[in-house]
Design a protein around this motif. Structure first.
Motif, short mmCIF file in Angstrom:
data_model
loop_
_atom_site.label_atom_id
_atom_site.label_comp_id
_atom_site.label_asym_id
_atom_site.label_seq_id
_atom_site.Cartn_x
_atom_site.Cartn_y
_atom_site.Cartn_z
N ASP A 73 0.96 -1.41 -0.25
CA ASP A 73 0.20 -0.20 -0.18
C ASP A 73 0.96 1.49 -0.38
O ASP A 73 1.30 2.07 0.74
CB ASP A 73 -1.13 -0.24 1.32
CG ASP A 73 -2.05 1.39 1.63
OD1 ASP A 73 -2.22 1.83 0.29
OD2 ASP A 73 -2.67 0.59 1.98
N ALA A 74 0.87 1.67 -1.20
CA ALA A 74 1.68 3.34 -1.19
C ALA A 74 1.27 4.04 -0.48
O ALA A 74 2.59 4.85 -0.19
CB ALA A 74 2.05 3.61 -2.88
N SER A 75 0.30 4.54 0.07
CA SER A 75 -0.11 5.64 1.20
C SER A 75 0.19 5.13 2.52
O SER A 75 0.41 6.16 4.20
CB SER A 75 -1.91 5.33 1.05
OG SER A 75 -2.22 4.47 1.86
N ARG A 76 1.01 4.32 2.93
CA ARG A 76 1.15 3.73 4.03
C ARG A 76 3.06 4.05 3.96
O ARG A 76 4.32 3.65 2.88
CB ARG A 76 0.99 1.81 4.16
CG ARG A 76 -0.39 1.97 4.69
CD ARG A 76 -0.49 0.47 4.63
NE ARG A 76 -0.55 0.28 5.90
CZ ARG A 76 -0.70 -1.09 6.83
NH1 ARG A 76 -1.51 -1.77 6.37
NH2 ARG A 76 -0.17 -1.00 7.95
N PRO A 77 3.08 4.20 5.30
CA PRO A 77 5.17 4.27 5.13
C PRO A 77 5.42 3.10 5.72
O PRO A 77 5.15 2.48 5.75
CB PRO A 77 5.04 5.04 6.56
CG PRO A 77 3.88 4.80 7.44
CD PRO A 77 2.84 4.83 6.30
N PRO A 78 6.73 3.52 4.78
CA PRO A 78 7.24 1.77 4.99
C PRO A 78 7.87 2.09 6.15
O PRO A 78 8.00 3.22 7.14
CB PRO A 78 9.16 2.49 4.61
CG PRO A 78 8.41 4.00 3.44
CD PRO A 78 7.63 4.45 4.05
N SER A 83 9.39 -6.42 10.93
CA SER A 83 7.60 -5.89 11.66
C SER A 83 6.55 -6.36 10.60
O SER A 83 5.72 -5.80 10.85
CB SER A 83 7.59 -4.48 11.92
OG SER A 83 7.31 -3.60 11.42
N THR A 84 6.54 -6.59 9.70
CA THR A 84 5.86 -7.23 8.50
C THR A 84 6.80 -8.64 8.71
O THR A 84 6.27 -9.62 8.50
CB THR A 84 6.17 -6.82 7.09
OG1 THR A 84 7.58 -6.77 6.97
CG2 THR A 84 6.08 -5.12 7.53
N ARG A 85 4.95 -9.42 7.56
CA ARG A 85 4.88 -10.49 7.00
C ARG A 85 5.61 -10.66 5.04
O ARG A 85 4.93 -11.26 4.64
CB ARG A 85 3.68 -11.14 7.03
CG ARG A 85 3.02 -11.56 8.71
CD ARG A 85 1.95 -12.21 8.93
NE ARG A 85 2.28 -13.53 8.42
CZ ARG A 85 2.54 -14.93 8.72
NH1 ARG A 85 2.98 -14.82 9.51
NH2 ARG A 85 2.13 -15.77 7.32
N ALA A 86 5.83 -9.15 4.89
CA ALA A 86 6.85 -9.31 3.95
C ALA A 86 7.54 -10.86 2.95
O ALA A 86 7.97 -11.05 3.40
CB ALA A 86 7.56 -8.06 3.37
#
Length: 135
Positions: A73-78, A83-86
């Motif tokens: 989601d480009a609207s969310r900050p990096p 801390s993600t499931r990427a």
């Protein structure tokens, strides 16, 4: 250093990253885990209905990524990748909480698996009660 030995592969209708949902709860299909023949003994007590965690090696993921925008989601900050499931991360290990639907020799069908066809399976573990409660 250490070596990981794939114990099987995913057989899934998901053929490319574009086909795959970001998470299993976003419409991931059922898939088969096709284990190596010498893994049959390890599957002997597995039962239909068991909740399991499939551990995969996300072999098509990038390994040089340390920050991402959650869910693309480009609207969310990096955010830092840990801390993600990427899937793109230094060691692209996938964890997939699923339920066993069918067992046919070295083939185990599971629910909602967002891994691509041909993804190496590196382990299969029973889900803990805490994992099941969070589902």
């Amino acid at each position: 250093m250490f070596d990981l030995k794939p114990i099987g592969k995913v057989a899934s209708p998901l053929a490319s990253l574009a086909d795959a949902p970001r998470q299993a709860d976003e419409g991931a299909p059922a898939a088969w885990l096709v284990f190596e023949p010498d893994m049959l003994e390890g599957l002997r007590d597995l039962k239909v209905g068991d909740e399991v965690v499939v551990v995969t090696w996300l072999d098509r993921a990038r390994r040089d990524v340390l920050s991402v925008r959650p869910r693309g989601d480009a609207s969310r900050p990096p955010e830092g990748v840990f801390s993600t499931r990427a899937p793109h991360r230094p060691n692209p290990i996938g964890l997939h909480h699923t339920t066993v639907l069918a067992i046919d020799g070295v083939r185990v069908q599971v629910t909602s698996l967002e891994a691509l066809d041909g993804t190496p399976v590196i382990d299969l573990k029973p889900a803990l009660a805490a994992d099941v409660a969070q589902r």
